[in-house]
Scaffold this motif. Structure first.
Motif, PDB file in Angstrom:
ATOM      1  N   LEU A  70       0.827  -1.209   0.000  1.00  0.00           N
ATOM      2  CA  LEU A  70       0.000   0.000   0.000  1.00  0.00           C
ATOM      3  C   LEU A  70       0.864   1.263   0.000  1.00  0.00           C
ATOM      4  CD1 LEU A  70      -2.900  -0.986   2.433  1.00  0.00           C
ATOM      5  CD2 LEU A  70      -2.770  -1.221  -0.054  1.00  0.00           C
ATOM      6  N   ASP A  71       2.021   1.192   0.622  1.00  0.00           N
ATOM      7  CA  ASP A  71       2.950   2.327   0.562  1.00  0.00           C
ATOM      8  C   ASP A  71       3.337   2.635  -0.879  1.00  0.00           C
ATOM      9  OD1 ASP A  71       3.264   3.322   3.111  1.00  0.00           O
ATOM     10  OD2 ASP A  71       4.890   1.956   3.635  1.00  0.00           O
ATOM     11  N   MET A  72       3.609   1.583  -1.666  1.00  0.00           N
ATOM     12  CA  MET A  72       3.971   1.799  -3.070  1.00  0.00           C
ATOM     13  C   MET A  72       2.799   2.367  -3.855  1.00  0.00           C
ATOM     14  SD  MET A  72       6.426  -1.367  -4.177  1.00  0.00           S
ATOM     15  CE  MET A  72       7.345  -2.307  -2.954  1.00  0.00           C
ATOM     16  N   VAL A  73       1.580   1.931  -3.520  1.00  0.00           N
ATOM     17  CA  VAL A  73       0.392   2.477  -4.169  1.00  0.00           C
ATOM     18  C   VAL A  73       0.251   3.961  -3.846  1.00  0.00           C
ATOM     19  CG1 VAL A  73      -2.132   2.396  -4.231  1.00  0.00           C
ATOM     20  CG2 VAL A  73      -0.810   0.264  -4.209  1.00  0.00           C
ATOM     21  N   ALA A  74       0.406   4.312  -2.570  1.00  0.00           N
ATOM     22  CA  ALA A  74       0.278   5.711  -2.163  1.00  0.00           C
ATOM     23  C   ALA A  74       1.338   6.582  -2.827  1.00  0.00           C
ATOM     24  CB  ALA A  74       0.379   5.810  -0.641  1.00  0.00           C
ATOM     25  N   ALA A  76       2.709   6.081  -5.808  1.00  0.00           N
ATOM     26  CA  ALA A  76       2.421   6.228  -7.236  1.00  0.00           C
ATOM     27  C   ALA A  76       1.097   6.945  -7.502  1.00  0.00           C
ATOM     28  CB  ALA A  76       2.400   4.856  -7.909  1.00  0.00           C
ATOM     29  N   SER A  77       0.211   6.963  -6.500  1.00  0.00           N
ATOM     30  CA  SER A  77      -1.095   7.624  -6.644  1.00  0.00           C
ATOM     31  C   SER A  77      -1.321   8.567  -5.469  1.00  0.00           C
ATOM     32  CB  SER A  77      -2.222   6.589  -6.711  1.00  0.00           C
ATOM     33  OG  SER A  77      -2.100   5.758  -7.832  1.00  0.00           O
ATOM     34  N   VAL A 211      -0.513   0.493 -11.299  1.00  0.00           N
ATOM     35  CA  VAL A 211      -0.052   1.477 -10.321  1.00  0.00           C
ATOM     36  C   VAL A 211       1.303   1.083  -9.741  1.00  0.00           C
ATOM     37  CG1 VAL A 211      -0.586   2.589  -8.115  1.00  0.00           C
ATOM     38  CG2 VAL A 211      -2.429   2.099  -9.738  1.00  0.00           C
ATOM     39  N   ALA A 212       1.416  -0.161  -9.301  1.00  0.00           N
ATOM     40  CA  ALA A 212       2.634  -0.644  -8.644  1.00  0.00           C
ATOM     41  C   ALA A 212       2.579  -2.173  -8.625  1.00  0.00           C
ATOM     42  CB  ALA A 212       2.723  -0.087  -7.221  1.00  0.00           C
ATOM     43  N   PRO A 213       3.734  -2.826  -8.494  1.00  0.00           N
ATOM     44  CA  PRO A 213       5.084  -2.239  -8.445  1.00  0.00           C
ATOM     45  C   PRO A 213       5.648  -1.930  -9.824  1.00  0.00           C
ATOM     46  CG  PRO A 213       5.234  -4.615  -8.227  1.00  0.00           C
ATOM     47  CD  PRO A 213       3.763  -4.288  -8.294  1.00  0.00           C
ATOM     48  N   CYS A 214       4.962  -2.423 -10.873  1.00  0.00           N
ATOM     49  CA  CYS A 214       5.497  -2.291 -12.234  1.00  0.00           C
ATOM     50  C   CYS A 214       5.548  -0.827 -12.672  1.00  0.00           C
ATOM     51  CB  CYS A 214       4.629  -3.059 -13.219  1.00  0.00           C
ATOM     52  SG  CYS A 214       4.283  -4.764 -12.744  1.00  0.00           S
ATOM     53  N   PRO A 215       6.656  -0.362 -13.237  1.00  0.00           N
ATOM     54  CA  PRO A 215       6.714   0.987 -13.797  1.00  0.00           C
ATOM     55  C   PRO A 215       6.254   1.031 -15.254  1.00  0.00           C
ATOM     56  CG  PRO A 215       8.906   0.041 -13.812  1.00  0.00           C
ATOM     57  CD  PRO A 215       7.998  -1.004 -13.196  1.00  0.00           C
ATOM     58  N   HIS A 216       5.687  -0.069 -15.754  1.00  0.00           N
ATOM     59  CA  HIS A 216       5.241  -0.145 -17.149  1.00  0.00           C
ATOM     60  C   HIS A 216       4.144  -1.193 -17.262  1.00  0.00           C
ATOM     61  CE1 HIS A 216       7.047  -4.101 -17.880  1.00  0.00           C
ATOM     62  NE2 HIS A 216       7.976  -3.703 -17.034  1.00  0.00           N
ATOM     63  N   ALA A 217       3.441  -1.187 -18.399  1.00  0.00           N
ATOM     64  CA  ALA A 217       2.378  -2.157 -18.652  1.00  0.00           C
ATOM     65  C   ALA A 217       2.699  -3.038 -19.853  1.00  0.00           C
ATOM     66  CB  ALA A 217       1.054  -1.436 -18.867  1.00  0.00           C
ATOM     67  N   ALA A 265      -1.842   6.432 -13.034  1.00  0.00           N
ATOM     68  CA  ALA A 265      -1.004   6.641 -11.863  1.00  0.00           C
ATOM     69  C   ALA A 265       0.317   7.269 -12.286  1.00  0.00           C
ATOM     70  CB  ALA A 265      -0.765   5.315 -11.139  1.00  0.00           C
ATOM     71  N   GLU A 266       1.189   7.487 -11.318  1.00  0.00           N
ATOM     72  CA  GLU A 266       2.497   8.085 -11.568  1.00  0.00           C
ATOM     73  C   GLU A 266       3.593   7.177 -11.016  1.00  0.00           C
ATOM     74  OE1 GLU A 266       2.492  11.969  -9.821  1.00  0.00           O
ATOM     75  OE2 GLU A 266       0.452  12.389 -10.513  1.00  0.00           O
TER      76      GLU A 266
END
Length: 336
Positions: A70-74, A76-77, A211-217, A265-266
């Motif tokens: 959830l930290d990684m989600v927060a 990135a978003s 959103v996370a953890p991937c920086p790409h799709a 997301a970012e």
């Protein structure tokens, strides 16, 4: 990482008076079932004693993994602030506590769990939470007793209890109930990684934004015997150590997850996929990059601020690549 104080007190109250030898035996049985990923039609947590053993030995680690995800989600978003939660296969409410700790604005939660034993324990723990929660019986592979979407939907340590062939359908079902963001967490094993890959591919097909953890799709570049996972160190209480017959005051919980949103997301330009390797004047980082490539970035002391950032970086962190050319193996060029 440690449990929130209110949860720690609630767990202590739930375990008070339970003989240590009973907890130890039940913990060993529970650990064996999880480790072997037993699927025999029985609940892993099939009684009050098994539920208490879970609180003593597994809750701290699963909480740490979900909280880290959830930290990684927060990160990135940053504009995502959920008010409602749907947690499916909730166990004792691990994701409820992790989400409330990450987003204090969380107000209402619907908690779905098939096992009556762990559901009863979780509902008791939740009375100490600041979130108003409704607890329901339900199985993620069957019709769920909810229809209204929630801002945040979570499924933690559940896919390992169902057939791999059912993962895509379960992911689609949860996505339909997702108002904004879906987070699925699994053990950081090769099998857990395979299940997360199926969920990831399914979400991409639905048009979800990763959103996370991937920086790409793009298709995942990890192949062969390698697999993506992260680790979070968990502080053990005295009872935790005794019930697990452990000597050290901590354990490392390996986990993997996927988070997707209905809004872009970012994510960071890169994610660190392994513990950084630090040598005299050098830091080597294994990175998953936004272009879909996996590579190693080598940073030296002469790289100044970048070197200091790399020295502080940890496994799982996002990393901002320098605006220079990266070689085919990921090494820095141009002498930054």
């Amino acid at each position: 990482m440690e449990l929130p104080a209110a949860l720690r007190r609630a767990v202590d109250d739930a375990l008070e008076g339970e003989p240590l030898d009973r907890l130890t035996r039940a913990s060993q049985t529970l650990s064996d079932r999880y480790r072997r990923e037993v699927r025999d039609g029985r609940f892993h947590i099939d009684g009050t004693l098994a539920a208490k053993a879970y609180l003593a030995t597994r809750l701290p680690a699963t909480f740490a993994a979900v909280r880290a995800a959830l930290d990684m989600v927060a990160e990135a978003s940053p504009s995502f602030v959920p008010k409602t939660l749907l947690d499916v296969g909730a166990g004792p409410g691990t994701a409820l506590w992790a989400a409330a700790d990450c987003w204090p604005e969380l107000r209402q939660a619907t908690i779905v769990e098939a096992s009556a034993s762990i559901r009863a324990v979780g509902e008791t723990l939740a009375r100490s939470s600041t979130v108003d929660s409704t607890w329901l019986a339900g199985d993620v592979t069957a019709a769920l007793p909810v229809q209204a979407p929630a801002d945040l939907v979570t499924l933690a340590y559940v896919l390992d209890e169902i057939a791999e062939t059912a993962v895509a359908a379960v992911t689609e079902k949860l996505w339909m109930l997702t108002g904004q963001t879906l987070v699925i967490v699994e053990p950081g094993t090769p099998a857990g990684w395979r299940r997360i890959q199926i969920a990831r591919d399914t979400l991409i097909r639905t048009g979800a934004h990763l959103v996370a953890p991937c920086p790409h799709a793009t298709p995942c570049a990890i192949t062969g015997s390698d697999w993506c996972h992260f680790s979070r160190r968990v502080a053990r209480s005295r009872l935790h150590r005794l019930a697990k017959q452990a000597d050290v005051p901590w354990e490392d919980e390996k986990y993997i997850f996927i988070a997707a949103s209905r809004m872009p997301a970012e994510p960071p330009p890169a994610r660190i996929l392994a513990p950084p390797r630090v040598a005299s004047g050098l830091v080597r980082l294994k990175l998953c990059r936004s272009d879909g490539a996996i590579g190693e970035l080598t940073v030296s002391r002469r790289d100044g601020d970048l070197f200091r950032e790399a020295r502080r970086a940890d496994w799982g962190d996002g990393f901002h690549l320098p605006p220079v050319e990266i070689g085919p193996e990921g090494d820095l060029l141009d002498g930054v």
